[in-house]
Write an enzyme that holds these catalytic residues in place. Structure first.
Site, PDB file in Angstrom:
ATOM      1  N   ASP A 180       0.861  -1.169   0.000  1.00 25.56           N
ATOM      2  CA  ASP A 180       0.000   0.000   0.000  1.00 25.56           C
ATOM      3  C   ASP A 180       0.909   1.234   0.000  1.00 25.56           C
ATOM      4  OD1 ASP A 180      -2.164   1.654  -0.030  1.00 25.56           O
ATOM      5  OD2 ASP A 180      -3.209   0.711   1.639  1.00 25.56           O
TER       6      ASP A 180
HETATM    7  C1  BGC Z   1      -5.053   3.173   0.162  1.00 30.57           C
HETATM    8  C2  BGC Z   1      -5.276   2.132  -0.905  1.00 30.57           C
HETATM    9  C3  BGC Z   1      -5.135   2.752  -2.274  1.00 30.57           C
HETATM   10  C4  BGC Z   1      -3.762   3.390  -2.368  1.00 30.57           C
HETATM   11  C5  BGC Z   1      -3.511   4.024  -3.710  1.00 30.57           C
HETATM   12  C6  BGC Z   1      -3.786   3.966  -0.056  1.00 30.57           C
HETATM   13  O1  BGC Z   1      -3.682   5.049   0.795  1.00 30.57           O
HETATM   14  O2  BGC Z   1      -5.019   2.545   1.414  1.00 30.57           O
HETATM   15  O3  BGC Z   1      -6.544   1.552  -0.759  1.00 30.57           O
HETATM   16  O4  BGC Z   1      -5.295   1.773  -3.255  1.00 30.57           O
HETATM   17  O5  BGC Z   1      -3.666   4.411  -1.376  1.00 30.57           O
HETATM   18  O6  BGC Z   1      -4.279   5.132  -3.920  1.00 30.57           O
END
Ligand code: BGC
Length: 755
Positions: free
Chosen positions: A299
């Protein structure tokens, strides 16, 4: 044959300079041969480049600065590709993002040494241009196939926008509505969740994720994220192996079985370790037990956060820990590109581990057709686009109409009155119903006001906003000493004059209320489950007028609104119904359509009662352990609950051999949809305690007045199964109870014995 022709066409169009013996460029070769051939040609820098996902927003880092890195093969992927300075993010079918995509891709494919295409990812969660209901809302339809339809539309739109990969479905199981991300989940039940996420994988990827109208999916957040303590985002997760296996992993296992191409590791801890460094989940379970062959992306910044957690001492250690655990690609932070080369040279990192991660990423790039079709998908002509657009909006409306849950109706609905006061901040609003993830969406084309006027063309609809959806732009900051929060719940801000004017003319009030969509989603935890801003005061003011009220509650999470449940004559829980939510609501209010949604997450009476999920465990002292200061301890509206414009009678459940049976009769005066829900509970399980009741089957039945349907569910091993701590599926021998009921709190079980 087709693939060879495509490869030839790409080469002819200047895509690849094909060289003799370059197996990896030959689409007719098996994927694994192509992977090994390409891997064998790569330098260490190029390998590390494949493991790095950069961001392409000029506001964050100048894109031009990255051209050279792409040319050298130092970047394998991009996220958030849509902005050019001065250009609004909303563009007609991806003009801007397609251009960004193809500009960078051209450099990767035509100017880098090996021509390895980049993969561009984006959060296409519940629609790209056409926004469907949020997952928590769509799960209320109790019709998982709708997810397949919705995500197929999203996949086509995402391809047009220049995305090769979506960061969905979210497979977390939501049990604490204080956590803002419950809106992205499919609710509190792992069985329903599993059906919904598998359908999403099918919708995104189809039978072949390389098709022009499909897109590889990414199941996230692996794993345990939704158990963030206190519902506070990014918090520690305390979760036993037993709960991990029998709750959190179940939807992930279903998405993996549906063939999901990629996985995102999560922000939380798993057994005391940041999830991005958890070998137990990322390697032992995901690859070892489930045979997953795609790749894992971290993530956002999560590899770096291993340091912030106080787990890794520096970037090099964070990179080693994450890569060894099985996290192949790093999103946003730069510890892989900045450290891995040095770590390998110093003998602190194994090249074999790195090669394996590269292999997995290349495999997905080959498997999803990127080498054959690296550029964005061309838009169809205007006419075809218009036709597509109409179909997408019709599908979004159908999904919204099936998802909206009627939780109370004292007979006022469907509305017969002709003079309607539409009051509330969501009545004439174009963005709130879209929800927290809006990808590339435009605002809703119509509002509830527009739709009600059309639905009641022979009557009169008077609109009064009453107050803003919130009195502050975002959550309180430390700097303002929490004033923002108190302002958000203050009594200021009701425009009584306009409300009085509307009330004076109305026979009935439709009160469109909710929760500020910006207070839902990531990093939006709440300590109170109230309406935002002055809306509670608005509700009380309108309720004091004595006019009948149809309340519409749009929110990203279940809210605890005792006076609304008590004083409104009818209540729709509409969730975040998407860009056609207003049209769906108008059709339901007027009775053109009948409500058929059932809650995917229990609604608490009060925040202090949390958690109230239905699949709770027995205790050693049944009936004890109650709150002294609360008379009612259960959920106000339980999982699976929802009313229709007719009534249904469920006969007692019978066990006939290995089958649970009952009859469902429409006892009302209107056609309607019943949802027969099979719940099962084991009396004793030697491996660990099990929930009292677990959903293990569902059937939607459309019944005419007086019509009866026979419902039968096989009580096979899959229905009775649990997972032991080693990952084996088992059934506990002994006594069980099964009940076929209209919701998770009704009906009494029939018992049976399984030897
Ligand atoms: C979130 C994810 C997301 C990623 C990319 C993160 O902060 O937890 O769910 O896919 O950002 O935007």
């Amino acid at each position: 044959m087709q693939k060879i022709l495509i490869a030839a066409a790409v080469a002819a169009a200047g895509g690849f300079a094909t060289g003799a013996g370059e197996i990896y460029r030959d689409a007719s070769q098996p994927v694994e041969r192509r992977v090994e051939d390409l891997l064998g040609r790569m330098t260490l820098d190029e390998k590390i480049g494949q493991l790095y996902q950069s961001i392409a927003e000029p506001d964050w880092r100048p894109m031009e600065g990255q051209f050279d890195a792409v040319r050298k093969g130092e970047i394998g992927s991009f996220i958030n590709l849509y902005r050019e300075k001065g250009v609004d993010r909303v563009d007609w079918r991806g003009t801007v993002s397609r251009r960004c995509h193809d500009t960078l891709q051209k450099i990767a494919v035509e100017q880098s040494r090996l021509g390895i295409p980049l993969i561009f990812g984006h959060d296409v969660i519940h629609g790209c241009y056409t926004i469907f209901p949020s997952p928590l809302t769509l799960a209320c339809a109790f019709e998982p196939d709708l997810f397949e339809t919705a995500q197929h539309f999203a996949a086509r739109e995402a391809r047009w926008a220049g995305y090769d990969w979506t960061f969905a479905p979210m497979c977390d199981t939501a049990r604490d509505p204080r956590w803002g991300r419950v809106m992205e989940t499919c609710g509190e039940d792992p069985y329903l969740n599993a059906l919904c996420v598998a359908a999403q994988v099918r919708g995104f990827q189809g039978a072949d994720a390389s098709a022009a109208d499909r897109i590889p999916a990414c199941m996230k957040h692996f794993v345990g994220y939704s158990d963030s303590m206190g519902g506070r985002d990014y918090n520690i997760t305390e979760c036993s192996e037993w709960t991990l296996r029998n709750l959190h992993l179940i939807p992930f296992r279903a998405a993996a079985a549906a063939g999901v191409e990629t996985v995102m590791s999560s922000f939380n801890t798993v057994d005391g370790r940041p999830a991005v460094t958890s070998r137990h989940t990322l390697t032992d379970i995901l690859r070892g037990e489930w045979g997953f062959s795609g790749f894992v992306v971290s993530d956002w910044n999560a590899v770096h956060e291993a340091i912030e957690w106080g787990y890794a001492k520096d970037g090099a250690e964070a990179a080693r820990m994450a890569l060894r655990a099985g996290n192949d690609m790093e999103m946003f932070s730069r510890h892989y590109p900045d450290n891995l080369k040095g770590e390998i040279a110093a003998g602190r990192m194994e090249i074999g581990v790195l090669d394996e991660a590269v292999r997995r990423i290349l495999r997905v790039k080959f498997r999803t057709g990127l080498f054959e079709r690296p550029y964005a998908i061309e838009l169809p002509g205007d006419e075809a686009l218009k036709a597509f657009d109409a179909c997408a909006h019709e599908a979004a409306k159908n999904c919204a109409a099936k998802s909206i849950v009627l939780v109370k109706n004292n007979g006022v609905l469907p509305l017969k009155a002709k003079k309607i006061a539409l009051i509330g901040p969501l009545g004439d609003d174009r963005r709130e119903m879209i929800g927290a993830w809006d990808a590339r969406s435009e605002a809703c084309r119509t509002t509830l006001f527009d739709e009600l006027k059309a639905a009641f063309a022979d009557g009169e609809v008077i609109m009064a906003k009453g107050c803003a959806v919130n009195t502050v732009a975002s959550v309180q900051t430390k700097e303002d000493g929490g004033k923002a929060e108190s302002a958000a719940t203050s009594t200021a801000g009701i425009d009584k004059e306009s409300v009085d004017r509307a009330l004076a003319l109305a026979e009935v009030v439709v009160l469109a209320l909710g929760e500020d969509r910006n207070w839902t989603g990531e990093n939006h935890s709440r300590s109170r489950l109230t309406l935002t801003g002055a809306q509670q005061d608005l509700f009380d003011y309108v309720a004091d007028s004595g006019k009948p009220i149809v309340a519409i509650v749009c929110s990203g999470r279940p809210l605890a609104l005792p006076s609304v449940w008590e004083r409104a004559d009818a209540v729709f829980y509409a969730g975040q119904p998407g860009c056609e939510g207003a049209a769906a609501l108008a059709a339901l209010i007027s009775g053109k359509l009948s409500p058929e949604g059932r809650l995917s997450m229990s609604v608490p009476r009060d925040v202090g009662h949390l958690p109230v999920f239905y699949n709770s465990y027995r205790t050693g002292r049944p009936g004890s352990g109650r709150y002294d200061d609360a008379f009612e301890q259960d959920a106000k509206y339980p999982f699976g609950y929802g009313l229709t414009y007719t009534t249904f009678a469920f006969s007692p459940t019978r066990i006939d051999g290995r089958t649970a049976k009952c009859e469902v009769t429409n006892t009302g005066a209107r056609e309607g949809v019943a949802v027969a829900q099979l719940y099962v509970g084991a009396a004793a399980c030697p491996d660990g305690v099990r929930p009292r009741r677990e959903l293990r089957g569902l059937r939607k039945l459309s019944l005419r007045p007086g019509q009866t349907a026979q419902v039968a569910f096989e009580l096979d091993d899959a229905v009775l199964a649990y997972t032991d701590r080693s990952g084996a599926l088992k059934t506990a021998c002994g006594r069980y109870e099964a009940v076929i009921a209209p919701d998770s709190a009704s009906g009494s079980g029939a018992s049976f014995v399984r030897e």
